[in-house]
Design an enzyme around this catalytic site. Sequence first.
Site, mmCIF file in Angstrom:
data_model
loop_
_atom_site.group_PDB
_atom_site.id
_atom_site.type_symbol
_atom_site.label_atom_id
_atom_site.label_comp_id
_atom_site.label_asym_id
_atom_site.label_seq_id
_atom_site.Cartn_x
_atom_site.Cartn_y
_atom_site.Cartn_z
ATOM 1 N N LYS A 1 0.817 -1.136 0.026
ATOM 2 C CA LYS A 1 0.016 -0.158 0.043
ATOM 3 C C LYS A 1 0.937 1.327 0.055
ATOM 4 O O LYS A 1 0.579 2.045 -0.893
ATOM 5 C CB LYS A 1 -0.925 0.128 1.219
ATOM 6 C CG LYS A 1 -1.708 1.282 1.599
ATOM 7 C CD LYS A 1 -2.727 1.499 0.526
ATOM 8 C CE LYS A 1 -3.238 2.995 0.678
ATOM 9 N NZ LYS A 1 -4.255 3.203 -0.431
ATOM 10 N N CYS A 54 -3.822 10.725 1.448
ATOM 11 C CA CYS A 54 -3.264 9.627 0.902
ATOM 12 C C CYS A 54 -1.921 9.687 0.575
ATOM 13 O O CYS A 54 -0.930 9.407 1.258
ATOM 14 C CB CYS A 54 -4.074 8.850 0.108
ATOM 15 S SG CYS A 54 -5.736 8.466 0.312
HETATM 16 N N1 SAJ Z 1 -1.919 14.921 -8.817
HETATM 17 C C1 SAJ Z 1 -1.005 15.807 -9.522
HETATM 18 N N2 SAJ Z 1 -0.783 15.168 -10.684
HETATM 19 C C2 SAJ Z 1 -1.248 14.117 -11.264
HETATM 20 C C3 SAJ Z 1 -2.183 13.352 -10.340
HETATM 21 C C4 SAJ Z 1 -2.477 13.768 -9.196
HETATM 22 O O1 SAJ Z 1 -0.612 17.006 -9.234
HETATM 23 O O2 SAJ Z 1 -0.868 13.831 -12.528
HETATM 24 C C5 SAJ Z 1 -2.438 15.448 -7.576
HETATM 25 C C6 SAJ Z 1 -3.885 15.543 -7.229
HETATM 26 O O3 SAJ Z 1 -4.369 16.870 -7.791
HETATM 27 C C7 SAJ Z 1 -3.795 15.566 -5.751
HETATM 28 C C8 SAJ Z 1 -2.934 14.385 -5.379
HETATM 29 O O4 SAJ Z 1 -2.158 14.320 -6.470
HETATM 30 O O5 SAJ Z 1 -3.721 16.624 -5.000
HETATM 31 C C9 SAJ Z 1 -3.338 12.994 -5.054
HETATM 32 O O6 SAJ Z 1 -4.368 12.646 -6.200
HETATM 33 P P1 SAJ Z 1 -4.535 11.181 -6.666
HETATM 34 O O7 SAJ Z 1 -5.773 11.256 -7.560
HETATM 35 O O8 SAJ Z 1 -3.214 10.744 -7.299
HETATM 36 O O9 SAJ Z 1 -4.756 10.152 -5.631
HETATM 37 P P2 SAJ Z 1 -5.615 9.968 -4.453
HETATM 38 O O10 SAJ Z 1 -4.944 10.533 -3.468
HETATM 39 O O11 SAJ Z 1 -7.151 10.698 -4.674
HETATM 40 O O12 SAJ Z 1 -5.806 8.486 -4.296
HETATM 41 C C10 SAJ Z 1 -4.580 7.640 -4.137
HETATM 42 C C11 SAJ Z 1 -4.783 6.612 -5.166
HETATM 43 N N3 SAJ Z 1 -3.561 5.888 -5.123
HETATM 44 C C12 SAJ Z 1 -2.858 5.624 -6.291
HETATM 45 O O13 SAJ Z 1 -3.265 5.900 -7.311
HETATM 46 C C13 SAJ Z 1 -1.401 4.949 -6.255
HETATM 47 C C14 SAJ Z 1 -5.858 5.367 -4.902
HETATM 48 O O14 SAJ Z 1 -5.752 4.500 -5.566
HETATM 49 C C15 SAJ Z 1 -5.607 5.352 -3.174
HETATM 50 O O15 SAJ Z 1 -6.587 4.276 -2.854
HETATM 51 C C16 SAJ Z 1 -5.839 6.257 -2.377
HETATM 52 O O16 SAJ Z 1 -4.585 7.385 -2.708
HETATM 53 C C17 SAJ Z 1 -5.574 6.009 -0.977
HETATM 54 O O17 SAJ Z 1 -6.738 6.010 -0.045
HETATM 55 O O18 SAJ Z 1 -4.661 5.568 -0.396
#
Ligand code: SAJ
Length: 430
Positions: free
Chosen positions: A205, A259
């Site tokens: 995780k 997360c």
């Molecule tokens: N972000 C960027 N650039 C990107 C992608 C995301 O700046 O290209 C930012 C987003 O705006 C946000 C942050 O990163 O602020 C996180 O967003 P996210 O969509 O990447 O992830 P979370 O936190 O919503 O969900 C993550 C997911 N983990 C992965 O993709 C490895 C999800 O599958 C997990 O279940 C979740 O964390 C969790 O609960 O741990």
Amino acid sequence: MAFQKICVLGLGYIGLPTACTFATHGLQVIGVDVNPEVVETIKNGGLHIHEPGLKQLVDQAVASGNFQVSLQPQPADAFLITVPTPFTSEKQADLSYVISAAESILPHLKPGSLVILESTSPPRTTVDVVAPILARSGLRPGHDFFLAYSPERVLPGKIIEELVQNARVVGGVDPGSSQAGRDLYLNFVQGEIYLTDATTAEMVKLMENTYRDVNIALANEFSHLAGQQGVDIWEAVNLANRHPRVNILNPGPGVGGHCISVDPWFLVETDPQLAPLISTARQVNDQQPQFVVDLVQHALGSLSGRRIAALGLAYKPDVDDLRESPAIAVAQGLAAAGAEISTYEPFKPNAQVPGIQAAQNLADAIQNADLLLLLVGHTEFKNLDPQVIASQTTARIVVDTVNGWDAASWRSAGFQVVRLGDGAHKPVPA
Ligand code: SAJ
């Protein structure tokens, strides 16, 4: 192994959908939350969180007669711990909710019970923290009852779908516990279920979210370098991603949510000497809101007394979650530098953020602004018509931190357009 009745401890973004999905698949489910407001809200047919499809799922679970909510755990065949694991100011995991949830199960533990920890936790939490608490019952984990760790992996915004479709990892304190965990999730999980040991499952995780954090940090760093070279990062990423083995993520105002901006620290805390890359990536992403503040300052010349309409406070598009949001850090950074900030967050218009004036609607937020700052790519914001906006605001400059707006359309509506990483607007170093 068959389960009739389960208890889900913690009714947040993970616990509530999980509890309701079990209920709609025929299990008797007691959803437990220590917050009386949460329990009351659900009892009254309301919801304390926003997630697409969740209201419908909770309604179905209630209508099935299988779902009840309570302040305390009740006797059950299986117990799922889905409570938050916040981090302290020293960036260490705060396991107090996990500990009190485990303690609250103790009176109900019996031979053959299954306990699963889903909360994201530092490696060895299941064996070193949860197992000893449950062993106070006089029953031995892995001998008299089953104990496993199974990480949730669902993406906020797609939780209901991913809960069922995603592959699942179940790590038991012994092989029997892993199999018991698999039997439970087989009630609704359609993805593959992989069995391992508890500590490997915890590491898996943390590695997943750290992988994403490090890659976003790389994208953010590329945007700084590209900007300095007069290169548009969005075009450069798009072209680099045509390589068959390259998939660069998007730069933006920073990384938030509960997360990805937190979990990498759980690996760093195990041994900081062994995790220099992970902590550097965290720092790069944590500094990104300041990069945006500098970008806005550059666009306006000076921030003092300037009126900025900040669009979005959530940590990412189309969610209502403000935890660790970089948008809030940007708004607060601008306010600290003397700007007058009005914000509008469509998913939480009443949210109170210290030092920030929250508008109830977009029109109020932008009316008297000098600059419009797009901080979150909510669909509602991306679909704005620049011609209409031009007639509703005094602003003639927009700063887009998420590449959410078509620059040409906004320019033809009379706006000067600055995009994060567009290579044309070098921020002034702080
Ligand atoms: N972000 C960027 N650039 C990107 C992608 C995301 O700046 O290209 C930012 C987003 O705006 C946000 C942050 O990163 O602020 C996180 O967003 P996210 O969509 O990447 O992830 P979370 O936190 O919503 O969900 C993550 C997911 N983990 C992965 O993709 C490895 C999800 O599958 C997990 O279940 C979740 O964390 C969790 O609960 O741990």
